[in-house]
Design an enzyme around this catalytic site. Structure first.
Site, PDB file in Angstrom:
ATOM      1  N   ASP A  16       0.777  -1.229   0.000  1.00  0.00           N
ATOM      2  CA  ASP A  16       0.000   0.000   0.000  1.00  0.00           C
ATOM      3  C   ASP A  16       0.813   1.287   0.000  1.00  0.00           C
ATOM      4  O   ASP A  16       0.241   2.374  -0.004  1.00  0.00           O
ATOM      5  CB  ASP A  16      -0.935   0.026   1.222  1.00  0.00           C
ATOM      6  CG  ASP A  16      -1.952  -1.102   1.154  1.00  0.00           C
ATOM      7  OD1 ASP A  16      -2.260  -1.533   0.039  1.00  0.00           O
ATOM      8  OD2 ASP A  16      -2.412  -1.551   2.218  1.00  0.00           O
ATOM      9  N   CYS A  17       2.129   1.188   0.086  1.00  0.00           N
ATOM     10  CA  CYS A  17       2.923   2.423   0.075  1.00  0.00           C
ATOM     11  C   CYS A  17       4.251   2.157  -0.604  1.00  0.00           C
ATOM     12  O   CYS A  17       4.617   1.013  -0.878  1.00  0.00           O
ATOM     13  CB  CYS A  17       3.137   2.953   1.492  1.00  0.00           C
ATOM     14  SG  CYS A  17       4.261   1.952   2.478  1.00  0.00           S
ATOM     15  N   CYS A 406      10.530   9.070   8.187  1.00  0.00           N
ATOM     16  CA  CYS A 406      10.075   8.086   7.195  1.00  0.00           C
ATOM     17  C   CYS A 406       9.814   8.767   5.858  1.00  0.00           C
ATOM     18  O   CYS A 406       9.114   9.781   5.791  1.00  0.00           O
ATOM     19  CB  CYS A 406       8.806   7.402   7.676  1.00  0.00           C
ATOM     20  SG  CYS A 406       8.165   6.247   6.450  1.00  0.00           S
ATOM     21  N   ASP A 450       3.414  12.202 -39.661  1.00  0.00           N
ATOM     22  CA  ASP A 450       3.178  11.553 -40.944  1.00  0.00           C
ATOM     23  C   ASP A 450       1.909  12.169 -41.554  1.00  0.00           C
ATOM     24  O   ASP A 450       1.105  12.768 -40.843  1.00  0.00           O
ATOM     25  CB  ASP A 450       2.995  10.058 -40.705  1.00  0.00           C
ATOM     26  CG  ASP A 450       2.894   9.269 -41.995  1.00  0.00           C
ATOM     27  OD1 ASP A 450       3.379   9.764 -43.020  1.00  0.00           O
ATOM     28  OD2 ASP A 450       2.311   8.167 -41.965  1.00  0.00           O
ATOM     29  N   ASP A 647       1.758   5.948 -38.043  1.00  0.00           N
ATOM     30  CA  ASP A 647       0.666   4.983 -37.908  1.00  0.00           C
ATOM     31  C   ASP A 647       1.071   3.716 -37.173  1.00  0.00           C
ATOM     32  O   ASP A 647       0.310   2.764 -37.102  1.00  0.00           O
ATOM     33  CB  ASP A 647       0.075   4.634 -39.276  1.00  0.00           C
ATOM     34  CG  ASP A 647       1.072   3.901 -40.169  1.00  0.00           C
ATOM     35  OD1 ASP A 647       2.189   3.620 -39.707  1.00  0.00           O
ATOM     36  OD2 ASP A 647       0.734   3.628 -41.327  1.00  0.00           O
TER      37      ASP A 647
END
Length: 754
Positions: A16-17, A406, A450, A647
């Site tokens: 989660d972190c 931290c 292009d 393309d």
């Protein structure tokens, strides 16, 4: 990349972190046979490059030991093509002359889709790091936070009723939350990662108890768990933003077999199957319409609000909505390989690649956290030893500094913004292969485009029907009669015009093609000749006015065909590959931002100049692939940061030479995989939108870094000054992480502005 290297991809739950990702990356990278690791906290995935002899079970055990659940995704993770393929693969498509010839993108086989969400997870240990999907209170992390909160309330009650035992009650409440945290800290340390938030939290809480601040220790542990829970919820929302696309595809489909229709699971559809889609239903697979005509709502996958009218031969994408008629569709891609599945896979893989800014922050954090630990130790020791300060007071301040140190908020500031940006772009058909590309797009100062299929639609259209003696409708009617059944691009243009004008086309007989001259047939008893101007002039002398008018049309880059009825010149039809409807506005948006634009085309100078004048863009025409590559190099030599737009299958040298290669395509494998970025829906304006999204992302990242460092700086000063203590310090960390993540999530609502 070594030929012997293998790639394995995993779904990681409970990550989660940024600190989680760092721990996993460091631990797995140190294992035997592992050559490289890419971890994305926002995608919840890990890709490991390793030798074929590597012990994959040991890798999984290592991740589980850190406190996460892990499951290998089906199939092997394929190395991503980050630039155009080799020139040899792509030069087969030449733009010389008739540049609008069709390109077959469908034959490229796509392998290894590996984003199944329902993999069986092995080794569920019930530890703190568990999935944050679903209600937060149902997760182990939510239950632990609730238990810690209840224990803290109970401790306060005990302290109020029996003050003498209050400190022991707070220690017990602290241990409810700290034991799982300390276990994770120990596992990370054993894996060679001592400087984690869990370790800092454990030291700070234990130290607080030793100096008699048990009440604060219990409060800080509870606030830490609340912060982690909020991080998990935010990360879950970020992770689900792109996965939500998969819910657009219906679970079942109606398949036609042996004259019967039956309902089957959509994931069981095979390429070549014929399916029936009712009005109002979502289309269950990528395919090609075999029967019927309907308005298709493509907004779920493109953001385009206006339904697109499609009929036989047109391609449709899974997840789009059939409007007003029953359609028979031939499936062209299996469920694991449809457009939405490929987009999800591409974005998840892109989130694993780090942007330059993110790599810098990672390097910075490696020194930042140990540096803060040293500073905290000095704050705790130096004043008492050298200046006679109170040990309890300065140890307390040192412990608070540990929590401030931290780097979670700082480290997540970049990947959270990039993940949200990649997801927001993907929902609008803007695909970018990772943070490097996303960051680089914001620095673009020149765009080389292009012509055919990029600035233009890629197929000729009738622009003028001219009367030279017969009514215009008659001229078109006779020309369409001769072209019925032909698949030539010019014939298709005439037939499309006749259909649009609702012209009733008569039958033709005795049709014959005359090489280099045109086509003849008998229509309603008369001999009709649809001829080139030169062949028409040989058959029936054109007047000076007629020749002048044809020459004027040619000067505009148009191809002219003459309709002769017997020996009479009935009229002429002019055709040209016209610019895309949004080309002019898209180019203007680029130039308004100070970006230089130039057209690079292999088409003839006259046609290119006509289109260039219409669009107001500098033109370089009659170019070979190596010429386009040279011009891109010249632009870079002028100090410009160059994007090349094509393309996706042509212009390989130029795409490879550019700083960023952008493919224009309609959701094909080539458009998704060859260049650095892809504009799925073929809008020129989307190139500018992609650049604006990059600029918005970089602005968001700067805001995040400012918030992360600013909050820490404020609390650093206030802690040393004695104004704030342990619980505000933990808020400085987890609060900043939540703020940074929430700010990054604003990009999910990006609509096109900077």
């Amino acid at each position: 990349m070594a030929a012997s290297a293998a790639h394995s991809r995993y779904r990681i739950e409970g990550m989660d972190c940024a600190g989680c990702a760092t721990k996993i990356d460091t631990a797995v990278r140190r294992m035997p046979g592992v050559e490289d690791v890419n971890v994305s906290v926002t995608a919840g995935t890990m890709t490991v490059k390793h030798t074929p002899q590597s012990d994959l079970d040991a890798i999984e055990r290592k991740v589980i030991g850190l406190g996460y659940t892990v499951a290998q995704l089906k199939g092997k993770a394929q190395p991503r093509a980050m630039a155009a393929p080799d020139v040899a693969e792509k030069n087969e498509h030449d733009h010389e002359g008739h540049e609008h010839a069709g390109h077959d993108h469908a034959s490229h086989e796509h392998a290894g889709a590996d984003h199944d969400d329902d993999e069986e997870v092995a080794g569920l240990h019930g530890h703190d790091h568990t999935p944050t999907s679903g209600p937060w209170w149902n997760s182990a992390k939510g239950r632990l936070t609730i238990a810690s909160g209840v224990a803290l309330v109970a401790a306060f009650a005990v302290h109020y009723i029996w003050p003498a035992t209050g400190n022991w009650a707070f220690i017990a409440a602290m241990l409810v939350g700290l034991v799982p945290i300390a276990r994770r800290a120990a596992m990370a340390t054993l894996a060679g990662i001592p400087f984690t938030i869990e370790m800092l939290m454990t030291i700070a809480a234990a130290g607080a108890v030793i100096i008699g601040a048990g009440e604060e220790a219990a409060t800080v542990v509870f606030l830490f768990l609340v912060g982690e829970l909020l991080e998990g919820v935010a990360a879950g929302k970020a992770r689900s933003s792109i996965q939500a696309l998969t819910t657009l595809v219906p679970k079942t489909a109606f398949i036609e077999e042996d004259g019967q229709t039956r309902e089957v699971p959509a994931e069981s559809l095979e390429v070549g199957a014929m399916i029936l889609v009712r009005p109002g239903d979502r289309i269950p697979a990528d395919g090609e319409i075999a029967g019927g005509e309907s308005a298709i709502d493509e907004s779920p996958v493109s953001g385009e609000s206006v339904p697109v009218r499609k009929g036989a031969g047109d391609k449709v994408f899974a997840g789009t909505i059939n409007g007003d008629a029953v359609l028979r569709i031939k499936v062209t891609a299996a469920a694991a390989d449809n457009t939405i599945a490929r987009v999800v896979k591409l974005v998840e893989e892109a989130q694993e690649s780090k942007a330059p800014t993110e790599r810098f922050i990672d390097r910075f954090s490696r020194w930042y956290t140990p540096g803060v630990v040293v500073v905290a130790a000095l704050v705790a020791v130096v004043p008492p030893v050298l200046f006679g300060g109170a040990w309890n007071e300065w140890i307390y301040k040192g412990l608070a500094l540990l929590l401030i140190g931290c780097p979670c908020a700082l480290v997540i500031s970049v990947p959270a913004a990039i993940a949200a940006s990649l997801s927001a772009g993907a929902k609008r058909g803007l695909l970018m292969k990772g943070g490097v590309v996303l960051e680089g797009l914001g620095k673009i100062t020149a765009v080389a485009l292009d012509k055919t299929g990029t600035l233009t639609l890629g197929k000729p259209q009738v622009t003028d029907v001219i009367s030279f003696g017969r009514p215009e409708a008659e001229v078109l009617r006779l020309a369409a009669a001769l072209e019925t059944g032909s698949s030539h691009p010019l014939a298709l243009a005439i037939l499309a015009k006749a259909a649009a004008d609702k012209v009733k086309v008569p039958a033709a007989s005795k049709a014959q093609a005359l090489g280099g001259k045109g086509v003849k047939a008998t229509v309603e008893g008369a001999e009709i000749f649809l001829a080139s101007p030169q062949a028409a002039n040989e058959a029936v002398k054109l007047s000076a006015d007629q020749s002048a008018e044809i020459a004027a049309l040619n000067d505009q880059g148009k191809t002219v065909s003459i309709v002769l009825v017997g020996n009479e010149i009935a009229g002429a039809i002019a055709m040209r590959d016209e610019p895309r409807p949004d080309a002019l506005a898209g180019l203007k948006a680029l130039t308004d931002c100070g970006i230089k634009t130039v057209m690079l085309t292999g088409d003839n100078k006259r046609t290119a100049a006509a289109i260039g004048q219409q669009l107001g863009i500098e033109v370089r025409a009659e170019l070979l692939p190596e010429d386009k590559q040279r011009i891109v190099g010249e632009l870079k030599g002028e100090g410009l940061v160059v994007a090349k737009v094509g393309d996706g299958i042509n212009d390989a040298p130029a795409l490879a030479a550019a700083d960023i290669g952008i493919a224009m395509g309609g959701g094909t494998d080539v458009a998704l995989e060859t260049a650095d970025a892809a504009v799925l829906h073929g809008r020129v304006g989307d190139v500018g939108a992609m650049i604006r999204l990059s600029q918005a992302t970089m602005a968001n990242i700067k805001q995040n870094i400012t918030m992360a460092l600013g909050l820490k700086a404020v609390f650093l000063v206030t802690t040393i000054a004695g104004i704030t203590g342990l619980w505000p310090a933990i808020l400085a960390d987890t609060g900043a992480t939540v703020l940074v993540t929430a700010n990054a999530m604003r990009l999910l609502r990006w609509k096109g502005g900077v």
